[in-house]
Scaffold this motif. Structure first.
Motif, mmCIF file in Angstrom:
data_model
loop_
_atom_site.group_PDB
_atom_site.id
_atom_site.type_symbol
_atom_site.label_atom_id
_atom_site.label_comp_id
_atom_site.label_asym_id
_atom_site.label_seq_id
_atom_site.Cartn_x
_atom_site.Cartn_y
_atom_site.Cartn_z
ATOM 1 N N THR A 10 43.293 39.356 30.230
ATOM 2 C CA THR A 10 41.909 39.442 30.713
ATOM 3 C C THR A 10 41.205 40.568 29.950
ATOM 4 O O THR A 10 40.927 41.629 30.512
ATOM 5 N N LEU B 258 37.077 35.747 30.652
ATOM 6 C CA LEU B 258 37.947 35.067 31.625
ATOM 7 C C LEU B 258 38.419 33.697 31.133
ATOM 8 O O LEU B 258 38.905 32.892 31.935
ATOM 9 N N GLU C 149 40.640 30.880 33.191
ATOM 10 C CA GLU C 149 40.063 29.558 33.481
ATOM 11 C C GLU C 149 40.938 28.452 32.882
ATOM 12 O O GLU C 149 41.229 27.455 33.548
ATOM 13 N N VAL D 142 41.586 41.266 37.303
ATOM 14 C CA VAL D 142 40.360 40.472 37.125
ATOM 15 C C VAL D 142 39.148 41.108 37.806
ATOM 16 O O VAL D 142 39.290 41.867 38.763
ATOM 17 N N ARG E 135 35.589 38.428 42.367
ATOM 18 C CA ARG E 135 35.277 37.002 42.566
ATOM 19 C C ARG E 135 35.910 36.065 41.538
ATOM 20 O O ARG E 135 35.550 34.897 41.457
ATOM 21 N N THR E 136 36.878 36.571 40.764
ATOM 22 C CA THR E 136 37.579 35.672 39.834
ATOM 23 C C THR E 136 38.521 34.728 40.587
ATOM 24 O O THR E 136 38.703 33.581 40.179
ATOM 25 N N SER E 137 39.125 35.197 41.690
ATOM 26 C CA SER E 137 40.024 34.318 42.459
ATOM 27 C C SER E 137 39.235 33.126 43.001
ATOM 28 O O SER E 137 39.737 32.008 43.062
ATOM 29 N N MET F 227 36.564 31.846 41.523
ATOM 30 C CA MET F 227 36.351 30.967 40.357
ATOM 31 C C MET F 227 37.615 30.146 40.094
ATOM 32 O O MET F 227 37.548 28.941 39.850
ATOM 33 N N HIS G 173 45.582 36.505 45.152
ATOM 34 C CA HIS G 173 45.513 37.457 44.040
ATOM 35 C C HIS G 173 46.443 38.611 44.368
ATOM 36 O O HIS G 173 46.254 39.321 45.372
ATOM 37 N N GLU H 195 41.171 42.272 44.464
ATOM 38 C CA GLU H 195 40.612 42.418 43.105
ATOM 39 C C GLU H 195 40.080 43.836 42.910
ATOM 40 O O GLU H 195 40.369 44.490 41.896
#
Ligand code: NAD
Length: 400
Positions: free
Chosen positions: A82, A96, A100, A122, A125-127, A129, A149, A203
């Motif tokens: 990352t 990211l 992804e 990360v 709010r990546t989890s 996504m 996460h 996160e």
């Protein structure tokens, strides 16, 4: 239970081995086929104490296999890079694409009861996504996607101990994900304890830990610049200040490097630029330190033609990881200033490295007129007397 670990780098490979040691059936998967070939041939591709021995045992017990083809699994661990990049305005942005793409691959195979554990560090709010991507690929509704996460916080050089003995944060998006992920880590952990929370807090927890260290090191680096102006020894100053029971100032250095501390604060700053003022100041302080060191070195040379020997290129002692290394940045600044220099990084291949000539320690000592100690590698610690025979600039307090 079959666990697939996606991404077999500094984090994924030791994690896969530790899971296999705990009795799970583990498949290691990586998009880099060379990595899979190396591992299938019985060798490991990273330097980490105890890793080769643990790898040999896990493979011999039949619990650990590797494949360049992703297959169905009860659990998918994601431990992919990352990094950040700078856009056309110079702003730091999290990249990211690896998370992804790993999510899309796993999503294509995901069944409703499966669990996906995101171990990569990360931005907030990546989890979410990831859950969306998994839902799009699998057709499972997003609120039924089990993502947790669980940020990794091991230190290179002591990973095989810390993987089993550090506390773990389980930041789950569903109650089922919390139960399943906690059960896996509880099987792996010896002394470490599992703490359950939500994915967003998990996160931020990881980013907060590394940003705390970045800010603390920035303070130490700032003190080193102030002490230089005052003509006092910053290492003695910090040692004395740390005698206070509630003070723990970290050690100054040539800057801050690596894939974590030099990167993660940007993930907070990117989303909260108006609020993250201390975080930005710390990043800038640490990023400017190699230039300060380069200027000190240039000002200390007797002749402009003198050769500078840079002792250490990795980002911390006794590891081979060169990512975001401030010593490499120092070399680039020396080059920009027209200074002759060579470097010795005993953990990296000898020869040309990113435009820097890496030579054995003895050769560096023989050829350099002036030394810069950028790291406390054991090799350098054991040869302090030899280093002290030349004029030097000590960034890390090794020569004290
Ligand atoms: N290195 C550390 O000390 C450390 C410590 C804590 C957390 N982390 C975090 O862990 C994550 C991984 O870091 P690392 O140091 O192990 O990175 P790394 O670059 O050493 O390894 C990542 C691996 O992922 C592979 N990969 C990329 N895309 C993939 C995909 N779609 N499927 C499968 N494999 C894929 C790459 O080929 C590579 O082998 C990062 O988010 C990092 O911030 C690292």
């Amino acid at each position: 239970m079959k666990i697939t670990v996606m991404g077999l780098g500094y984090i994924g490979l030791p994690t896969a081995i530790t899971l296999a040691e705990a009795g799970f059936e583990v498949c290691g998967f990586d998009v880099n086929e060379k990595t899979i070939d190396t591992l299938q041939s019985g060798k490991i591709h990273i330097v980490e104490p105890g890793l080769q021995q643990a790898f040999d045992q896990a493979v011999a017990h039949g619990h650990l296999q590797f494949s360049s083809k992703l297959a169905a699994s009860d659990v998918f661990y994601i431990a992919v890079p990352t990094p950040f990049f700078q856009d056309e305005t110079g702003a730091h942005k999290a990249d990211l694409k690896f998370v992804e793409s790993a999510g899309r691959m796993a999503g294509g195979l995901l069944e409703p009861d499966n669990l996906v554990i995101l171990e990569s560090t990360v931005p907030p709010r990546t989890s979410e996504m990831l859950a969306r991507v998994l839902s799009e690929e699998s057709g499972i509704p997003m609120d039924k996607i089990h993502v947790a996460h669980c940020p990794e916080r091991v230190i290179p050089g002591n990973m095989m101990y810390e993987l089993k003995n550090n506390d773990r944060i389980v930041g789950a998006r569903t109650p089922e994900a919390a139960e399943m992920a906690a059960a896996i880590y509880e099987k792996v952990l010896e002394k470490g304890v599992v703490h359950k929370t939500d994915d967003l807090t998990a996160e931020m927890c990881k980013l907060t830990e590394n940003t705390f260290r970045d800010v603390n090191i920035a303070y130490a680096n700032e003190l080193s610049v102030i002490c230089d102006k005052m003509g006092i020894d910053v290492f003695e100053l910090i040692k004395l200040a740390n005698c206070h029971p509630r003070v723990n100032i970290l050690t100054p250095g040539v800057g801050v490097g690596g894939h974590c501390i030099a990167v993660d604060p940007w993930f907070i700053y990117e989303q909260f630029p108006a609020e993250a003022k201390v975080i930005l100041a710390a990043r800038e302080r640490n990023e400017n330190k190699p230039r300060f060191v380069a200027e000190k070195v240039v000002g200390s040379l007797k002749k402009v033609t003198d050769t500078v020997g840079v002792l250490g290129l990795s980002y911390k002692p006794d590891v081979d990881d060169l990512r975001e290394s401030p010593s490499i940045e120092l070399c680039h600044i020396l080059k920009e200033k027209g200074v002759n220099f060579i470097a010795c990084e005993p953990f990296a291949p000898m020869g040309e490295l990113d435009g820097i000539r890496n030579v054995p320690f003895d050769e560096l000592l023989a050829k350099a007129d002036y030394l810069v100690v950028t790291l406390g590698h054991t090799l350098f610690k054991e040869n302090k007397e030899r280093i002290a025979q030349k004029p030097y600039y000590d960034c890390v307090g090794l020569m004290e």
